[in-house]
Design a protein around this motif. Sequence first.
Motif, PDB file in Angstrom:
ATOM      1  N   MET A   1       0.838  -1.193   0.000  1.00  0.00           N
ATOM      2  CA  MET A   1       0.000   0.000   0.000  1.00  0.00           C
ATOM      3  C   MET A   1       0.878   1.249   0.000  1.00  0.00           C
ATOM      4  N   LYS A   2       0.481   2.265  -0.777  1.00  0.00           N
ATOM      5  CA  LYS A   2       1.245   3.518  -0.842  1.00  0.00           C
ATOM      6  C   LYS A   2       0.544   4.572   0.003  1.00  0.00           C
ATOM      7  N   ILE A   3       1.313   5.140   0.930  1.00  0.00           N
ATOM      8  CA  ILE A   3       0.758   6.090   1.892  1.00  0.00           C
ATOM      9  C   ILE A   3       1.561   7.386   1.843  1.00  0.00           C
ATOM     10  N   LEU A   4       0.857   8.519   1.843  1.00  0.00           N
ATOM     11  CA  LEU A   4       1.494   9.834   1.790  1.00  0.00           C
ATOM     12  C   LEU A   4       1.186  10.594   3.072  1.00  0.00           C
ATOM     13  N   ILE A   5       2.245  11.118   3.719  1.00  0.00           N
ATOM     14  CA  ILE A   5       2.100  11.900   4.950  1.00  0.00           C
ATOM     15  C   ILE A   5       2.582  13.317   4.685  1.00  0.00           C
ATOM     16  N   GLN A  23       7.019  -0.770   9.335  1.00  0.00           N
ATOM     17  CA  GLN A  23       7.104  -2.067  10.022  1.00  0.00           C
ATOM     18  C   GLN A  23       5.984  -2.997   9.567  1.00  0.00           C
ATOM     19  N   LEU A  24       4.873  -2.397   9.138  1.00  0.00           N
ATOM     20  CA  LEU A  24       3.739  -3.180   8.641  1.00  0.00           C
ATOM     21  C   LEU A  24       3.875  -3.508   7.154  1.00  0.00           C
ATOM     22  N   GLY A  25       4.975  -3.051   6.543  1.00  0.00           N
ATOM     23  CA  GLY A  25       5.266  -3.410   5.164  1.00  0.00           C
ATOM     24  C   GLY A  25       4.758  -2.462   4.101  1.00  0.00           C
ATOM     25  N   HIS A  26       4.451  -1.216   4.470  1.00  0.00           N
ATOM     26  CA  HIS A  26       3.893  -0.283   3.504  1.00  0.00           C
ATOM     27  C   HIS A  26       4.937   0.686   2.952  1.00  0.00           C
ATOM     28  N   ASP A  27       4.668   1.191   1.762  1.00  0.00           N
ATOM     29  CA  ASP A  27       5.519   2.170   1.075  1.00  0.00           C
ATOM     30  C   ASP A  27       5.045   3.561   1.481  1.00  0.00           C
ATOM     31  N   VAL A  28       5.853   4.280   2.275  1.00  0.00           N
ATOM     32  CA  VAL A  28       5.429   5.558   2.849  1.00  0.00           C
ATOM     33  C   VAL A  28       6.283   6.702   2.316  1.00  0.00           C
TER      34      VAL A  28
END
Length: 372
Positions: A1-5, A23-28
Motif C-alpha cells: 500500500m502507498k501512503i502519503l504523509i 514495520q507493517l510493510g507499507h511504502d510511505v
Amino acid sequence: MKILIFSKSGDFHSHAVKWALEQLGHDVTHFLSSSIPMKSTYSFFAGGNKLPKTVIDSENGKIDMSNYDVVWFRRVPRAIPDPTCHPADVETALRDWASAFRSLQIYGSENAAFSVNEPKSSWNICKITQLDAASRIGFNIPLTLVSNDPEQIASFVERGANEQCIIKPLSQASWISSDQREFALPTTIVNLSDLENADTRTCPAIYQKLVKKDYEVRCTVIGKNIYSVKIDSQSDAHSSIDFRNAKDWSSLKYDLIQTPINIENKIFILMEYLNIYFGAFDFIVTPEGEWVFLEVNTMGNFLWIELYNDKIPLLQNFAKFLESRCKSYSNKEFDDRISLKKFIDKVDISKIISSELDANPNTNASHYVFES
C-alpha cells in the motif's frame, strides 16, 4: 500500500507513524510542506483528454497525488515565504498558496481510498463551531463568551462575584524571541483589573467561567477506539488551570480510564457532525463527576500520552487505522512489533529533526515537536 504523509518540519508524530507503517510493510512517502516553495514546486494539470493531476516536485523526487491509497494530513500544508519575495507581495503569495494547498487537499483526498481527516473537516478546527455543536448535541460546556467588545468582556468577567474567568486564544499562538526562546499564551485567569489597560478590541479571544475540576481527561479517538486518559492536573499548582501549563509533563500521572457510555455516544455524534475519524478531545471532570467538554483538535498530538504511559498503544493503533482504510476502525489486539518505545530505541529522531530544520532555515519548527 502507498501512503502519503504531509507534515511540517520537526514533527515527531509523522516520523513515528511513518516508521510504524513501514514495520507493517507499507511504502510511505513523507513530504515536508515547509519545503515549498524554496525546495519544492507544486503543479496542477487539467484540460484536454487527460484526467486532472497534482504533482509536487521535491528534492526526493516527484509526488503524483493520484498514486496514493492513503493520505494523512498530519499538519495542513502551509507555505514558508521565499526570502526573495518582496515584502509587499508576501500577503498575496501566502493567500494564493493557501488556495493551492486547499485544492491539493481536496484532490488528494478524492483520489485516495482513505484520507485523515477529510479536507472539509478543516473548517471544524474552529473552536466556536465546536462549542456550538457540542452544546447542541448535549455536552456540558463552560459558560463562554467569544468577543473583542470591551464592554461585553468586562460585563462577562464581572458577572458572578464568586466565579473566576479564564482567557485563551481562538487558535494556538506562539512567539519566538530574538534569542530563540518560545513564548505562548496559555489558559490564564483574567479579572477586571487585567482588562483596564488591555487592548481587547484588537483580537477576539475566548472567555470562560472557570470550571472547578477534580482532574482532566484527554480522549484520543481513532476510528471507533477511544482512549480516555485521566490527567492528575490538580497535583501541581502550575497545571491546576490547564495541564499543559505544567513545567514538567512527566511529573503528572496519566492513567487509562473507562469512558462513560453517554460521553462515548456524544463523542461519536460530534465526530460525525464534524466529519472526522480521528480527534484529540479535552474534558474537565468536576468534583461531582460531571464531564465538561472543552474542545477537540482534529489534528492533535497524541503520542506524548504513550511516551508517559507505554501501556496505551496509540502508535500501533493509529498506524493500523491508516492501514485499514476504515472510518469505523476498531482493534483491541496488541502488536508487539510496533510501539513508541521501540521507535525511540531504534531511531535517532533528534538527528532527523535537526537535519530538517537545517535544510529549511527560514522556518523555526522546534515548537512543533511535542505540542499537544
